[in-house]
Design an enzyme around this catalytic site. Sequence first.
Site, PDB file in Angstrom:
ATOM      1  N   ASP A   1       0.848  -1.199   0.000  1.00 42.43           N
ATOM      2  CA  ASP A   1       0.000   0.000   0.000  1.00 42.43           C
ATOM      3  C   ASP A   1       0.879   1.244   0.000  1.00 42.43           C
ATOM      4  O   ASP A   1       2.050   1.202   0.396  1.00 42.43           O
ATOM      5  CB  ASP A   1      -0.952   0.002   1.207  1.00 42.43           C
ATOM      6  CG  ASP A   1      -0.237  -0.040   2.541  1.00 42.43           C
ATOM      7  OD1 ASP A   1       0.725  -0.819   2.684  1.00 42.43           O
ATOM      8  OD2 ASP A   1      -0.619   0.713   3.453  1.00 42.43           O
TER       9      ASP A   1
ATOM     10  N   GLU B   1       0.070  -1.113   5.655  1.00 42.59           N
ATOM     11  CA  GLU B   1       1.126  -0.619   6.540  1.00 42.59           C
ATOM     12  C   GLU B   1       0.931   0.857   6.863  1.00 42.59           C
ATOM     13  O   GLU B   1       1.175   1.294   7.969  1.00 42.59           O
ATOM     14  CB  GLU B   1       2.502  -0.829   5.891  1.00 42.59           C
ATOM     15  CG  GLU B   1       3.679  -0.724   6.863  1.00 42.59           C
ATOM     16  CD  GLU B   1       4.140   0.684   7.127  1.00 42.59           C
ATOM     17  OE1 GLU B   1       4.767   0.907   8.164  1.00 42.59           O
ATOM     18  OE2 GLU B   1       3.883   1.594   6.308  1.00 42.59           O
TER      19      GLU B   1
HETATM   20 ZN   LIG Z   1       6.830   2.162   4.261  1.00 49.73          ZN
END
Ligand SMILES: [Zn+2]
Length: 456
Positions: A88, A152
Amino acid sequence: MIDFLEEAYKRKDDILKDIETLCRIPSVLDESTAGEHQPFGKACREALDAMLEIGKRDGYQCKDVDGYAGHIDIGNHEDMIGVLGHLDVVPCNKNGWLTDPYQMVIKDNKLYGRGVADDKGPLIAGYYAAKIIDELNLPVKMKMRIIFGCNEESGSACMKYYFNHMPFPSFGFTPDAEFPVVYGEKAGVHFEIYGDVEKDNIIGIYAGTRANIVPEVCEAYVVGNYKQYKESYQQFLNDNHLEGTIEEEGNHTKFVLVGKSAHASLPEEGINAVTYMCHYLVSLSQNRLVHFINDCFYDDHYGQKLNIAYNGMMGPLTVNLGILQYKDGKVSATIDMRVPHEVTEENLVKNIEEKLEKYGLSQKHDMGKALYIDPESELVQSLHNAYVELTGDHTHQPQAIGGGTYAKSMPHCVAFGAGFPGVDYKIHQNNEEISIDDLLKATGIFAKAIYDLIKK
Ligand SMILES: [Zn+2]
């Protein structure tokens, strides 16, 4: 001796092509398209599929863990090393980009595009590092599991889910920070401060939208004609070398103060507009909130005034008053702290509550965990040695940081690369970039590090 750097350069075209494929997918968290098997939205699902496709293409075993994360297994052993990266990315302000952020561009031997440095590029570097070891048929005693998540940037729910369903590798690293190697990550904690104070001449104070950023701008609304404040405010701005404005708004005065934003883990690099605003406002008001902020936060990034300062192996505890919303006596503020592993939650909260009580305010908090791996451990030493051997850099030492990475989501894991010390990759900013040489050098370092850790 195997020349891992040369092996990385041999695979340059393939590496760049795979990064380009991932870069084309705008894998920003999108709750509007979230659903079964795509908990973070359609684009994150596409990025996960693209990565799994790369593994399948190369003939490796792949696993999709319900759209949260996935892995590619290289090798056959039971025991394994984990290499963790994320697919992401953070959103882009397209106006600030010189190129299309979702079209990887190569210019002057550099890659430009969202994710080339954080973290699609480094993830592909980690994947090719394992592939090099596999293709050279090196004798190893563990398999290599490349693990990739899709969340994340917004809380790492991906890794929580993944490790609830999959076993932990024996040890691992995440190429999502800096070389040489990060053995410590402070615990992140957010304190929500709330309560009521008596209404007075301060009508409202507003600053910040994200707790993890030092607020750049603060606005305050005060009863009374601006003429009575103009001179003293101008003097205050001049004395502190700050920018700001003061103007009439209806029957009250609007103050604006401009500081400097910075990441909350390095608050000393910013100028917190709220704390300066309150430092000025104490001269005009008895408001309890204003005095609380001035007494406990002004000119102090390390919690001295809150009586929570600590400086140990991981460096100092840091404090950032990131968000403030004050209106008609109602207080809502968020403080972002980065706390070394030696400090207990109990002690921290006790000291903060003691302070808050004096000002009639309350707190709620949510504390993450710190990561600390002995810098003398085999894991940290091996990774560091691989870095030193391929770069000749003996100057930079293993370090602790205030940020948080996937390393916190499994035992015996640290952040390792892929950024080189002192290089600005414009991570989370416009025109994110990474040089092809840095990327290939990182690939070579990862290959050597993995091999040193798992060779027979
Ligand atoms: Zn990162």
